[in-house]
Design an enzyme around this catalytic site. Structure first.
Site, mmCIF file in Angstrom:
data_model
loop_
_atom_site.group_PDB
_atom_site.id
_atom_site.type_symbol
_atom_site.label_atom_id
_atom_site.label_comp_id
_atom_site.label_asym_id
_atom_site.label_seq_id
_atom_site.Cartn_x
_atom_site.Cartn_y
_atom_site.Cartn_z
ATOM 1 N N GLU A 1 4.675 9.731 1.461
ATOM 2 C CA GLU A 1 5.731 10.324 0.639
ATOM 3 C C GLU A 1 6.644 11.149 1.538
ATOM 4 O OE1 GLU A 1 2.971 10.782 -3.399
ATOM 5 O OE2 GLU A 1 3.968 12.557 -2.545
ATOM 6 N N GLU B 1 0.351 3.809 10.206
ATOM 7 C CA GLU B 1 -1.087 4.003 9.957
ATOM 8 C C GLU B 1 -1.661 5.158 10.764
ATOM 9 O OE1 GLU B 1 -3.629 0.784 9.130
ATOM 10 O OE2 GLU B 1 -1.985 -0.636 8.899
ATOM 11 N N PHE C 1 0.861 -1.184 0.000
ATOM 12 C CA PHE C 1 0.000 0.000 0.000
ATOM 13 C C PHE C 1 0.897 1.234 0.000
ATOM 14 C CE2 PHE C 1 -2.148 3.089 2.895
ATOM 15 C CZ PHE C 1 -3.437 3.138 2.408
ATOM 16 N N GLY D 1 19.210 -5.244 34.029
ATOM 17 C CA GLY D 1 20.271 -5.289 33.019
ATOM 18 C C GLY D 1 20.018 -6.357 31.974
ATOM 19 N N THR E 1 0.166 8.447 13.282
ATOM 20 C CA THR E 1 0.817 8.587 14.580
ATOM 21 C C THR E 1 -0.216 8.751 15.692
ATOM 22 O OG1 THR E 1 0.916 10.984 14.383
ATOM 23 C CG2 THR E 1 2.793 9.733 13.496
ATOM 24 N N SER E 2 0.245 8.648 16.924
ATOM 25 C CA SER E 2 -0.661 8.877 18.053
ATOM 26 C C SER E 2 -1.278 10.276 17.992
ATOM 27 C CB SER E 2 0.094 8.698 19.375
ATOM 28 O OG SER E 2 0.469 7.348 19.561
ATOM 29 N N LEU F 1 1.117 5.083 0.211
ATOM 30 C CA LEU F 1 0.491 6.363 0.534
ATOM 31 C C LEU F 1 1.534 7.399 0.947
ATOM 32 C CD1 LEU F 1 -2.115 8.013 1.036
ATOM 33 C CD2 LEU F 1 -2.141 7.088 3.357
#
Length: 394
Positions: free
Chosen positions: A131, A367, A127, A344, A369-370, A129
């Site tokens: 750019e 898809e 997909f 650790g 951002t928050s 979308l």
């Protein structure tokens, strides 16, 4: 366990969950760390997903799909991500983004031509979308498609395209007119190997390293007229609807990673001793585990609710954004706390929690951002408030 006792799954859903869980634990888990370490795309894993029908899970049998629902898809995504985020993302991009637009917006001829190979997993979908100048602002698309010599000629580029290097079919947007705003954006079906389609070097990512992510370039790429997907000028709206469903799958992926981190943390805390007793007996650790379990439970309910609404054919824009937003941020907190509980050791690649943490970060970005999810949710809330106010005035 990675299912709520209150989730009200049917026997069929529970059996499906067990089948996918057993498959992931037996077939993928032994190689999950290697997938991440080698940064190699796991073709063998995709073949196994196809054999199980997962590559066509939500599509009708008439097109070679399994005829499942979005709740099944969400369950599958959670179980995949619990073991391997890379495998999960590969399936999500294929189903939600690469295949769904053809099923939802394609002509019958396009469906019959492309869907059988995609649903059967003989080919993967991708997909296009994003750019370089159109990430969160997807309406800023600059890739151009012009009619010429009985077809379309496309120039431009797309970045951060999952499955691009392994896909047989790509759905991508391009401007077909200078109409204002998003009205000039259309979408196209592009086959791998099309002259002028260039796949650039795979991105060297922090996490999800077994997932193939590449920039792609269109250099005087020639497409036939019937490669147009849906109506000209409707591409942006198609992709926004596509993302509504895709966000459920990314939320479920985040959920699986969070569950994996919790499972690892609670088991480690029960075994690791400090000051003469297991660290699970220390309140500081207990509080972390309690927060993780509570938030994971809440995320699961949000995701399942959004999936059920999607299966009923209801509008899910607000709910899918809420599910994706909450689950992705829960996943980051859970994986971070898991590392802290491991101490650790959590910072060592000998243990899996650092991989879960690296993989989880993408779910806050991909898809939408928050920040974009919060904008989407707020817009939907304001629309609802305006509608209620208007109805009261009437």
């Amino acid at each position: 366990m990675s299912v709520s006792r209150y989730a009200e799954l049917t026997d069929d859903h529970l059996l499906f969950q067990k089948t996918v869980r057993d498959f992931m634990d037996q077939e993928i888990a032994p190689k999950a760390a290697e997938i991440d370490r080698t940064d190699q795309f796991p073709h063998w894993a995709v073949s196994k997903l196809a054999e199980m029908g997962l590559t066509g899970i939500v599509f009708p049998e008439e097109y070679g799909g399994a005829g499942g629902d979005y709740l099944m898809y969400s369950i599958a995504m959670e179980e995949l991500a619990r073991v391997s985020g890379s495998v999960a993302l590969t399936l999500a991009a294929h189903v939600s983004l690469g295949t769904y637009p053809i099923y939802a917006f394609g002509t019958e001829a396009q469906k019959k031509k492309y869907l059988p190979d995609l649903t059967a997993g003989r080919k993967l979908g991708a997909f296009g979308l994003t750019e370089p100048w159109a990430g969160s602002d997807a309406g800023g698309t600059r890739t151009r498609a012009v009619k010429r010599d009985g077809g379309w000629v496309v120039n431009g580029s797309k970045h951060w395209i999952t499955n691009a290097g392994v896909a047989g079919t790509l759905v991508a947007t391009a401007r077909t007119s200078d109409a204002p705003g998003v009205d000039g954006i259309s979408s196209f079906i592009i086959e791998a190997g099309t002259p002028g389609l260039k796949i650039a070097k795979k991105e060297d990512k922090v996490g999800l390293r077994g997932s193939e992510t590449n920039p792609i370039f269109f250099e005087d790429m020639k497409l036939p007229l019937d490669s147009l997907l849906g109506e000209e000028g409707k591409g942006f709206r198609q992709f926004m609807k596509t993302l509504d469903g895709g966000r459920i799958s990314i939320g479920a992926m985040a959920l699986g990673l969070a569950q994996a981190a919790y499972n690892a943390a609670v088991n480690y805390a029960a075994q690791r001793e400090q000051f003469g007793k297991p660290i699970a007996e220390f309140q500081g650790v207990q509080f972390k585990l309690a927060n993780m379990a509570t938030e994971i439970e809440a995320a699961r309910h949000l995701i399942y609710a959004a999936a059920r609404l999607r299966d009923k054919g209801e509008r899910i824009t607000k709910y899918s954004a809420m599910a994706k937003l909450f689950a992705s941020e829960v996943s980051m907190r859970a994986t971070n706390d898991a590392i802290q509980i491991f101490g650790g050791n959590g910072y060592s690649r000998e243990y899996p929690v650092e991989r879960y943490w690296r993989d989880a970060k993408l779910t806050e970005i991909g898809e939408g951002t928050s920040e974009i999810q919060r904008i989407v949710i707020a817009r939907e809330l304001l629309k609802e408030a305006e509608a209620q106010t208007g109805s009261r005035k009437e």
